[in-house]
Design a protein around this motif. Structure first.
Motif, PDB file in Angstrom:
ATOM      1  N   SER A 115       0.258 -45.642  -3.477  1.00  9.25           N
ATOM      2  CA  SER A 115      -0.083 -45.680  -4.693  1.00  9.25           C
ATOM      3  C   SER A 115      -0.739 -46.655  -5.208  1.00  9.25           C
ATOM      4  CB  SER A 115       1.329 -46.218  -5.534  1.00  9.25           C
ATOM      5  OG  SER A 115       1.204 -46.517  -6.810  1.00  9.25           O
ATOM      6  N   ASP A 116      -1.724 -46.681  -5.912  1.00  7.42           N
ATOM      7  CA  ASP A 116      -2.756 -47.758  -6.540  1.00  7.42           C
ATOM      8  C   ASP A 116      -2.005 -48.708  -7.249  1.00  7.42           C
ATOM      9  OD1 ASP A 116      -4.710 -46.090  -5.325  1.00  7.42           O
ATOM     10  OD2 ASP A 116      -5.221 -44.966  -7.019  1.00  7.42           O
ATOM     11  N   LEU A 117      -0.859 -48.484  -7.598  1.00 13.44           N
ATOM     12  CA  LEU A 117      -0.140 -49.629  -8.687  1.00 13.44           C
ATOM     13  C   LEU A 117       0.323 -50.778  -7.665  1.00 13.44           C
ATOM     14  CD1 LEU A 117       2.132 -47.280 -10.642  1.00 13.44           C
ATOM     15  CD2 LEU A 117       0.029 -47.848 -11.350  1.00 13.44           C
ATOM     16  N   THR A 118       0.078 -52.033  -8.582  1.00 10.38           N
ATOM     17  CA  THR A 118       0.841 -53.180  -7.916  1.00 10.38           C
ATOM     18  C   THR A 118       2.240 -53.094  -7.484  1.00 10.38           C
ATOM     19  OG1 THR A 118       1.506 -54.107 -10.225  1.00 10.38           O
ATOM     20  CG2 THR A 118      -0.819 -54.397  -9.506  1.00 10.38           C
ATOM     21  N   PRO A 119       2.647 -53.749  -6.778  1.00  9.59           N
ATOM     22  CA  PRO A 119       4.121 -53.623  -6.477  1.00  9.59           C
ATOM     23  C   PRO A 119       5.164 -54.045  -7.487  1.00  9.59           C
ATOM     24  CG  PRO A 119       2.961 -54.883  -4.881  1.00  9.59           C
ATOM     25  CD  PRO A 119       2.011 -54.795  -5.757  1.00  9.59           C
ATOM     26  N   TYR A 120       4.713 -54.687  -8.569  1.00 15.05           N
ATOM     27  CA  TYR A 120       5.222 -54.916  -9.810  1.00 15.05           C
ATOM     28  C   TYR A 120       5.519 -53.795 -10.633  1.00 15.05           C
ATOM     29  CZ  TYR A 120       6.805 -56.197 -14.322  1.00 15.05           C
ATOM     30  OH  TYR A 120       7.546 -56.428 -15.780  1.00 15.05           O
ATOM     31  N   MET A 121       4.398 -53.099 -10.805  1.00 18.68           N
ATOM     32  CA  MET A 121       4.483 -51.713 -11.653  1.00 18.68           C
ATOM     33  C   MET A 121       5.016 -50.690 -10.833  1.00 18.68           C
ATOM     34  SD  MET A 121       3.095 -52.487 -14.458  1.00 18.68           S
ATOM     35  CE  MET A 121       2.795 -50.928 -15.083  1.00 18.68           C
ATOM     36  N   GLN A 122       5.207 -50.654  -9.526  1.00 20.80           N
ATOM     37  CA  GLN A 122       5.864 -49.498  -8.837  1.00 20.80           C
ATOM     38  C   GLN A 122       7.238 -49.976  -9.017  1.00 20.80           C
ATOM     39  OE1 GLN A 122       4.582 -49.260  -4.534  1.00 20.80           O
ATOM     40  NE2 GLN A 122       2.533 -49.629  -5.179  1.00 20.80           N
ATOM     41  N   GLY A 123       7.658 -51.168  -9.070  1.00 19.58           N
ATOM     42  CA  GLY A 123       9.158 -51.322  -9.226  1.00 19.58           C
ATOM     43  C   GLY A 123       9.688 -51.210 -10.481  1.00 19.58           C
ATOM     44  N   LEU A 124       8.724 -51.432 -11.567  1.00 19.25           N
ATOM     45  CA  LEU A 124       8.836 -51.252 -13.020  1.00 19.25           C
ATOM     46  C   LEU A 124       9.122 -49.471 -13.161  1.00 19.25           C
ATOM     47  CD1 LEU A 124       9.044 -52.304 -15.954  1.00 19.25           C
ATOM     48  CD2 LEU A 124       6.555 -51.969 -15.868  1.00 19.25           C
ATOM     49  N   ALA A 125       8.403 -48.689 -12.518  1.00 19.08           N
ATOM     50  CA  ALA A 125       8.285 -47.251 -12.846  1.00 19.08           C
ATOM     51  C   ALA A 125       9.735 -46.665 -11.931  1.00 19.08           C
ATOM     52  CB  ALA A 125       7.093 -46.781 -11.898  1.00 19.08           C
ATOM     53  N   ALA A 126       9.928 -47.416 -10.904  1.00 16.93           N
ATOM     54  CA  ALA A 126      11.284 -47.183 -10.137  1.00 16.93           C
ATOM     55  C   ALA A 126      12.459 -47.428 -11.247  1.00 16.93           C
ATOM     56  CB  ALA A 126      11.472 -47.773  -8.920  1.00 16.93           C
ATOM     57  N   ARG A 127      12.332 -48.487 -11.729  1.00 18.08           N
ATOM     58  CA  ARG A 127      13.601 -48.980 -12.598  1.00 18.08           C
ATOM     59  C   ARG A 127      13.696 -48.023 -13.936  1.00 18.08           C
ATOM     60  NH1 ARG A 127      11.827 -53.625 -10.961  1.00 18.08           N
ATOM     61  NH2 ARG A 127      10.311 -54.149 -12.772  1.00 18.08           N
ATOM     62  N   ASN A 128      12.549 -47.457 -14.380  1.00 14.41           N
ATOM     63  CA  ASN A 128      12.386 -46.733 -15.578  1.00 14.41           C
ATOM     64  C   ASN A 128      12.813 -45.163 -15.251  1.00 14.41           C
ATOM     65  OD1 ASN A 128      11.899 -48.332 -17.504  1.00 14.41           O
ATOM     66  ND2 ASN A 128       9.768 -48.242 -17.102  1.00 14.41           N
ATOM     67  N   SER A 129      12.774 -44.597 -13.763  1.00 12.96           N
ATOM     68  CA  SER A 129      12.952 -43.251 -13.623  1.00 12.96           C
ATOM     69  C   SER A 129      14.046 -43.013 -12.297  1.00 12.96           C
ATOM     70  CB  SER A 129      11.760 -42.757 -12.956  1.00 12.96           C
ATOM     71  OG  SER A 129      11.308 -43.338 -11.839  1.00 12.96           O
ATOM     72  N   THR A 130      14.617 -43.989 -11.950  1.00 21.51           N
ATOM     73  CA  THR A 130      15.933 -43.633 -11.229  1.00 21.51           C
ATOM     74  C   THR A 130      17.057 -43.456 -12.058  1.00 21.51           C
ATOM     75  OG1 THR A 130      15.345 -45.624  -9.712  1.00 21.51           O
ATOM     76  CG2 THR A 130      17.586 -44.816  -9.406  1.00 21.51           C
ATOM     77  N   TYR A 131      17.488 -42.099 -11.641  1.00 22.59           N
ATOM     78  CA  TYR A 131      18.596 -41.482 -12.043  1.00 22.59           C
ATOM     79  C   TYR A 131      18.179 -41.178 -13.531  1.00 22.59           C
ATOM     80  CZ  TYR A 131      21.549 -42.983  -8.349  1.00 22.59           C
ATOM     81  OH  TYR A 131      21.975 -43.335  -7.008  1.00 22.59           O
ATOM     82  N   SER A 132      17.026 -40.951 -13.970  1.00 23.06           N
ATOM     83  CA  SER A 132      16.628 -40.643 -15.221  1.00 23.06           C
ATOM     84  C   SER A 132      16.876 -38.833 -15.681  1.00 23.06           C
ATOM     85  CB  SER A 132      15.361 -40.612 -15.392  1.00 23.06           C
ATOM     86  OG  SER A 132      14.434 -39.927 -14.670  1.00 23.06           O
ATOM     87  N   ALA A 133      16.975 -38.105 -14.368  1.00 23.88           N
ATOM     88  CA  ALA A 133      17.382 -36.698 -14.722  1.00 23.88           C
ATOM     89  C   ALA A 133      19.123 -36.517 -15.101  1.00 23.88           C
ATOM     90  CB  ALA A 133      17.352 -35.946 -13.353  1.00 23.88           C
ATOM     91  N   VAL A 134      19.759 -37.779 -15.339  1.00 24.33           N
ATOM     92  CA  VAL A 134      21.030 -37.575 -15.797  1.00 24.33           C
ATOM     93  C   VAL A 134      20.763 -37.251 -17.389  1.00 24.33           C
ATOM     94  CG1 VAL A 134      23.170 -38.806 -16.440  1.00 24.33           C
ATOM     95  CG2 VAL A 134      22.078 -39.118 -14.155  1.00 24.33           C
ATOM     96  N   PHE A 135      19.779 -37.615 -17.946  1.00 24.61           N
ATOM     97  CA  PHE A 135      19.757 -37.654 -19.408  1.00 24.61           C
ATOM     98  C   PHE A 135      18.671 -36.951 -19.938  1.00 24.61           C
ATOM     99  CE2 PHE A 135      21.649 -41.926 -18.739  1.00 24.61           C
ATOM    100  CZ  PHE A 135      22.953 -41.590 -19.410  1.00 24.61           C
ATOM    101  N   LEU A 136      18.227 -35.748 -19.042  1.00 18.83           N
ATOM    102  CA  LEU A 136      17.127 -35.003 -19.564  1.00 18.83           C
ATOM    103  C   LEU A 136      17.560 -34.242 -20.581  1.00 18.83           C
ATOM    104  CD1 LEU A 136      16.191 -32.948 -16.180  1.00 18.83           C
ATOM    105  CD2 LEU A 136      14.940 -34.849 -17.275  1.00 18.83           C
ATOM    106  N   GLY A 137      18.550 -33.968 -20.868  1.00 21.62           N
ATOM    107  CA  GLY A 137      18.900 -33.105 -22.394  1.00 21.62           C
ATOM    108  C   GLY A 137      18.651 -34.276 -23.437  1.00 21.62           C
ATOM    109  N   VAL A 138      18.520 -35.528 -23.305  1.00 23.08           N
ATOM    110  CA  VAL A 138      18.470 -36.442 -24.250  1.00 23.08           C
ATOM    111  C   VAL A 138      16.756 -36.954 -24.313  1.00 23.08           C
ATOM    112  CG1 VAL A 138      18.647 -38.876 -25.270  1.00 23.08           C
ATOM    113  CG2 VAL A 138      20.663 -37.347 -24.011  1.00 23.08           C
ATOM    114  N   MET A 139      16.395 -37.100 -23.135  1.00 20.14           N
ATOM    115  CA  MET A 139      15.018 -37.614 -23.087  1.00 20.14           C
ATOM    116  C   MET A 139      14.325 -37.156 -21.663  1.00 20.14           C
ATOM    117  SD  MET A 139      13.216 -41.337 -23.668  1.00 20.14           S
ATOM    118  CE  MET A 139      11.519 -41.608 -23.296  1.00 20.14           C
ATOM    119  N   PRO A 140      13.572 -36.000 -21.609  1.00 18.29           N
ATOM    120  CA  PRO A 140      13.023 -35.947 -20.318  1.00 18.29           C
ATOM    121  C   PRO A 140      12.078 -36.790 -19.936  1.00 18.29           C
ATOM    122  CG  PRO A 140      12.787 -34.016 -21.830  1.00 18.29           C
ATOM    123  CD  PRO A 140      13.162 -35.063 -22.802  1.00 18.29           C
ATOM    124  N   TRP A 141      12.416 -37.332 -18.519  1.00 17.29           N
ATOM    125  CA  TRP A 141      11.729 -38.601 -18.130  1.00 17.29           C
ATOM    126  C   TRP A 141      11.753 -38.231 -16.503  1.00 17.29           C
ATOM    127  CZ3 TRP A 141       9.761 -42.758 -20.812  1.00 17.29           C
ATOM    128  CH2 TRP A 141       9.350 -43.509 -19.934  1.00 17.29           C
TER     129      TRP A 141
END
Length: 164
Positions: A115-141
């Motif tokens: 990834s070209d992202l910084t470790p902080y941004m990679q962590g932020l992306a992970a925190r935002n998308s981990t288990y996000s498919a649980v709520f696909l019906g509410v907000m696809p992420w």
């Protein structure tokens, strides 16, 4: 993790990986949802006539076909994600994952990509998308970022050597 009955493969798989691991049953669910939405509208129109013209009915059927297509994709995506998380039977995915990731390690590539992202941004992306498919019906992420935060010990699972 979170009551997983089967081995956890990845808690935050990337979009392309989830789609690559679709099973025939996922495609069948997708096709079924795509066909069901316009079929239900057509059936309801026959049971309780709304007075719509043929042109209006065709437009409604097309819109419902599109909605069914989108809903079916989200259903298939969620089912595939649940197998990654160990919430559903995932024997096929374990074999496929082990082969794919071991090949990456053998070639000297990072298991989950670069990834070209910084470790902080990679962590932020992970925190935002981990288990996000649980709520696909509410907000696809979807996870579209390569990062090392997948809830799996890659050294133990794939033999990846950690850099010191």
């Amino acid at each position: 993790m979170f009551g997983a009955e089967y081995p956890v493969i990845d808690t935050d798989p990337t979009f392309s990986r989830v789609v690559r691991y679709f099973r025939t049953s996922d495609y069948a669910a997708w096709a079924g949802a795509t066909a069901t939405m316009p079929a239900l509208l057509y059936a309801w129109e026959r049971v309780d006539y709304s007075g719509a013209t043929q042109r209006q009915l065709r437009s409604g059927l097309k819109i419902n076909g599109l909605l069914g297509f989108c809903a079916g994709f989200l259903l298939a995506y969620q089912n595939s994600s649940m197998r990654f998380w160990g919430w559903k039977e995932n024997a096929e995915e374990i074999v496929k994952d082990k082969k794919e990731m071991s090949e990456r390690v053998a070639k000297g590539l990072p298991v989950y990509g670069e990834s070209d992202l910084t470790p902080y941004m990679q962590g932020l992306a992970a925190r935002n998308s981990t288990y996000s498919a649980v709520f696909l019906g509410v907000m696809p992420w979807f996870n579209t970022v390569n990062h090392p935060f997948h809830g799996v010990d890659t050294e133990k699972a794939y033999g990846e050597k950690k850099s010191s």
